[in-house]
Design a protein around this motif. Structure first.
Motif, mmCIF file in Angstrom:
data_model
loop_
_atom_site.group_PDB
_atom_site.id
_atom_site.type_symbol
_atom_site.label_atom_id
_atom_site.label_comp_id
_atom_site.label_asym_id
_atom_site.label_seq_id
_atom_site.Cartn_x
_atom_site.Cartn_y
_atom_site.Cartn_z
ATOM 1 N N PHE A 1 0.675 -44.803 -0.987
ATOM 2 C CA PHE A 1 0.054 -46.189 -1.696
ATOM 3 C C PHE A 1 -1.551 -45.705 -1.312
ATOM 4 O O PHE A 1 -1.800 -45.152 -0.254
ATOM 5 C CB PHE A 1 0.501 -47.164 -0.953
ATOM 6 C CG PHE A 1 2.066 -47.590 -1.460
ATOM 7 C CD1 PHE A 1 2.350 -47.889 -2.724
ATOM 8 C CD2 PHE A 1 3.118 -47.198 -0.549
ATOM 9 C CE1 PHE A 1 3.610 -48.166 -3.081
ATOM 10 C CE2 PHE A 1 4.308 -47.438 -0.880
ATOM 11 C CZ PHE A 1 4.599 -47.886 -2.202
ATOM 12 N N VAL B 1 -1.111 -57.804 0.310
ATOM 13 C CA VAL B 1 0.287 -57.556 0.276
ATOM 14 C C VAL B 1 0.720 -58.373 1.515
ATOM 15 O O VAL B 1 1.901 -59.333 1.671
ATOM 16 C CB VAL B 1 0.895 -56.246 0.408
ATOM 17 C CG1 VAL B 1 2.472 -56.088 0.546
ATOM 18 C CG2 VAL B 1 0.385 -55.419 -0.542
ATOM 19 N N LEU C 1 -3.204 -56.377 4.909
ATOM 20 C CA LEU C 1 -2.712 -55.139 4.484
ATOM 21 C C LEU C 1 -2.930 -55.309 3.070
ATOM 22 O O LEU C 1 -2.528 -56.206 2.258
ATOM 23 C CB LEU C 1 -0.920 -54.876 4.616
ATOM 24 C CG LEU C 1 -0.517 -53.777 3.894
ATOM 25 C CD1 LEU C 1 -1.253 -52.360 4.111
ATOM 26 C CD2 LEU C 1 0.880 -53.801 4.154
ATOM 27 N N ILE D 1 -3.004 -53.388 -0.701
ATOM 28 C CA ILE D 1 -2.648 -52.125 -1.431
ATOM 29 C C ILE D 1 -3.399 -52.020 -2.591
ATOM 30 O O ILE D 1 -3.055 -53.216 -3.549
ATOM 31 C CB ILE D 1 -1.049 -51.899 -1.743
ATOM 32 C CG1 ILE D 1 -0.396 -51.777 -0.375
ATOM 33 C CG2 ILE D 1 -0.663 -50.766 -2.695
ATOM 34 C CD1 ILE D 1 1.172 -51.831 -0.245
ATOM 35 N N GLU E 1 -3.123 -47.751 0.655
ATOM 36 C CA GLU E 1 -3.228 -48.952 1.662
ATOM 37 C C GLU E 1 -4.178 -48.940 2.675
ATOM 38 O O GLU E 1 -4.589 -47.939 2.981
ATOM 39 C CB GLU E 1 -1.585 -49.070 2.196
ATOM 40 C CG GLU E 1 -1.602 -48.005 3.333
ATOM 41 C CD GLU E 1 -0.015 -48.304 4.188
ATOM 42 O OE1 GLU E 1 0.965 -48.801 3.480
ATOM 43 O OE2 GLU E 1 0.040 -48.048 5.318
ATOM 44 N N LYS E 2 -4.788 -50.282 3.011
ATOM 45 C CA LYS E 2 -5.772 -50.540 3.962
ATOM 46 C C LYS E 2 -5.406 -51.493 4.721
ATOM 47 O O LYS E 2 -5.343 -52.766 4.400
ATOM 48 C CB LYS E 2 -7.087 -50.683 3.182
ATOM 49 C CG LYS E 2 -8.206 -50.815 3.884
ATOM 50 C CD LYS E 2 -9.566 -50.863 3.327
ATOM 51 C CE LYS E 2 -10.646 -51.249 3.929
ATOM 52 N NZ LYS E 2 -11.555 -51.738 3.563
ATOM 53 N N TRP E 3 -5.335 -51.163 6.172
ATOM 54 C CA TRP E 3 -5.028 -52.322 7.034
ATOM 55 C C TRP E 3 -6.559 -52.641 7.537
ATOM 56 O O TRP E 3 -7.325 -51.857 7.985
ATOM 57 C CB TRP E 3 -4.411 -51.973 8.445
ATOM 58 C CG TRP E 3 -3.043 -51.733 8.255
ATOM 59 C CD1 TRP E 3 -2.415 -50.655 7.682
ATOM 60 C CD2 TRP E 3 -1.984 -52.588 8.024
ATOM 61 N NE1 TRP E 3 -0.979 -50.666 7.529
ATOM 62 C CE2 TRP E 3 -0.482 -51.948 7.943
ATOM 63 C CE3 TRP E 3 -1.882 -54.047 8.377
ATOM 64 C CZ2 TRP E 3 0.497 -52.585 7.780
ATOM 65 C CZ3 TRP E 3 -0.608 -54.587 8.333
ATOM 66 C CH2 TRP E 3 0.660 -54.178 8.055
#
Length: 68
Positions: free
Chosen positions: A45, A17, A10, A12, A47-49
């Motif tokens: 955010f 994170v 994960l 951000i 955010e990227k998985w």
């Protein structure tokens, strides 16, 4: 123990994170799909998985350090 494994990350922005190791790519992608489906899109955010094959230092199934 140092080994190469698939890691669900994960991110951000540029910061890692959270990261979890998996035995193979299909397990990692399956968990990623479930997270995206249940959490949905968060606009707060950047955010990227992602699932990546990384060299990591493991202890009792937990990542102690990511070795690039």
């Amino acid at each position: 123990m140092i080994e190469v494994t698939f890691v669900l990350l994960l991110m951000i922005g540029e910061e890692r994170v959270e990261y979890t190791p998996y035995k193979n790519l299909s397990q990692c992608l399956s968990v990623r799909r479930k997270i995206k489906r249940n959490v949905g899109h968060t606009s707060n955010f950047d955010e990227k998985w992602s699932c990546k094959e990384l060299k990591v230092k493991l202890s009792d199934g937990q990542i102690l350090e990511i070795i690039e």
